[in-house]
Scaffold this active site. Structure first.
Site, mmCIF file in Angstrom:
data_model
loop_
_atom_site.group_PDB
_atom_site.id
_atom_site.type_symbol
_atom_site.label_atom_id
_atom_site.label_comp_id
_atom_site.label_asym_id
_atom_site.label_seq_id
_atom_site.Cartn_x
_atom_site.Cartn_y
_atom_site.Cartn_z
ATOM 1 N N SER A 139 45.421 38.094 54.443
ATOM 2 C CA SER A 139 46.759 38.008 55.093
ATOM 3 C C SER A 139 47.653 38.554 54.703
ATOM 4 C CB SER A 139 46.989 36.508 55.151
ATOM 5 O OG SER A 139 47.301 36.111 53.880
ATOM 6 N N SER B 159 40.066 45.653 41.783
ATOM 7 C CA SER B 159 40.770 45.558 40.615
ATOM 8 C C SER B 159 42.142 46.124 40.513
ATOM 9 C CB SER B 159 39.799 46.214 39.147
ATOM 10 O OG SER B 159 40.181 45.901 38.032
ATOM 11 N N TYR C 257 46.904 38.843 33.577
ATOM 12 C CA TYR C 257 46.561 39.413 34.873
ATOM 13 C C TYR C 257 45.456 40.797 34.592
ATOM 14 C CZ TYR C 257 46.612 42.353 39.044
ATOM 15 O OH TYR C 257 46.262 43.331 40.142
ATOM 16 N N LYS D 79 41.542 41.419 35.462
ATOM 17 C CA LYS D 79 40.970 42.552 36.225
ATOM 18 C C LYS D 79 39.998 43.364 35.173
ATOM 19 C CE LYS D 79 43.085 41.920 40.029
ATOM 20 N NZ LYS D 79 42.203 41.927 41.250
#
Length: 279
Positions: free
Chosen positions: A13, A136, A151, A155
């Site tokens: 989205s 990633s 974060y 990843k």
């Protein structure tokens, strides 16, 4: 170009996922796209036709993911290219970030993608073809950014399981790629895609500076063009020798080279100590 391929894209989205879905539809591909909110997804994509299957999915829930994959196969007859794009950024110092805040980021960025992979693979294995593309970040290859520890950890996890996955599914004719973008001009740095800890610690000026830079200065000034990133992903999906690692952006290229050089320096500087540990 093989626009007979059926694509399944999570987190569609907004951001790179949305750009990719719109481009795929404009090029005649059939696309199943997921978001937590189906009306938001439909409004964002802005078109309704037989090639577009919008799906409300909670990627943290295996049953929800299973239903979405089954609906895709029952609607389009198969599934070919799976893009794990759903995820969000977490920007806070490690000491500031609560256990729950860290786990929430892993639940979406890591375990959500694993749910999709686990549910899609039986179909890809059965047809002996397919391509899994995990989105990633350059932060999954180089982690030296204050405030991005959690974060980057999510990843790095994506990079790690993608490397293992490539070796596991190669015998079934399935390709696997991890995409490591630098900064692209999406809404990733906007509210909703970037979360900050509820409890901050004043001592971490470098983290506050990083937050200010990302939320105020860099937002909508990023060098990367998301349309070109989407085109790059489509081109590797159509390539018989798709790479395991696809870095996107001159910034990602430069950071990756710096990381590789830094590791080489440590390897050579400490080589005597490294190899001194045998019996």
């Amino acid at each position: 170009m093989n626009n007979n391929n059926i694509w399944f894209v999570t987190g569609a989205s907004k951001g790179l996922g949305l750009t990719l879905v719109k481009r795929l539809l404009s090029e005649g591909y059939k696309v199943a796209a997921t978001s937590r909110n189906i009306s938001e997804l439909q409004n964002a994509v802005g078109q309704q036709n037989d090639n577009f299957l919008p799906l409300a999915v909670n990627i943290k829930n295996e049953e929800s993911v299973q239903e979405a994959i089954e609906k895709t196969v029952s609607t389009f007859g198969k599934i070919d290219i799976v893009v794990n794009n759903a995820g969000y950024g977490m920007l806070g110092g490690l000491e500031e970030t609560t256990d729950q805040e860290a786990r929430d980021n892993f639940d979406v960025n890591v375990f959500g993608s694993l749910n999709v992979i686990r549910k899609a693979l039986p179909y890809l294995r059965n047809q002996q073809s397919g391509h899994i593309i995990n989105i990633s970040s350059i932060g999954g290859f180089a982690g030296g950014y204050p405030g991005f520890g959690i974060y980057c950890a999510t990843k790095f996890a994506v990079n790690g399981f993608t490397e293992a996955l490539q070796t596991e599914v190669k015998p079934f004719g399935i390709k696997v790629t991890v995409v490591e973008p630098g900064y692209f001009r999406t809404n990733f740095l906007s509210e909703g895609s970037l979360v900050t800890p509820k409890n901050t610690i004043d001592a971490y000026q470098n983290v506050r500076d990083s937050q200010s830079l990302h939320q105020n200065d860099l937002n909508q000034q990023q060098a990367g063009d998301p349309e070109k990133a989407a085109a790059a992903m489509i081109s590797i999906a159509n390539h018989p020798d798709a790479p395991l690692n696809l870095f996107l952006g001159a910034d990602a290229y430069q950071v990756a080279q710096q990381k590789i050089a830094s590791v080489q320096t440590d390897l050579e500087t400490w080589k005597d100590l490294t190899i001194s540990t045998a019996y």
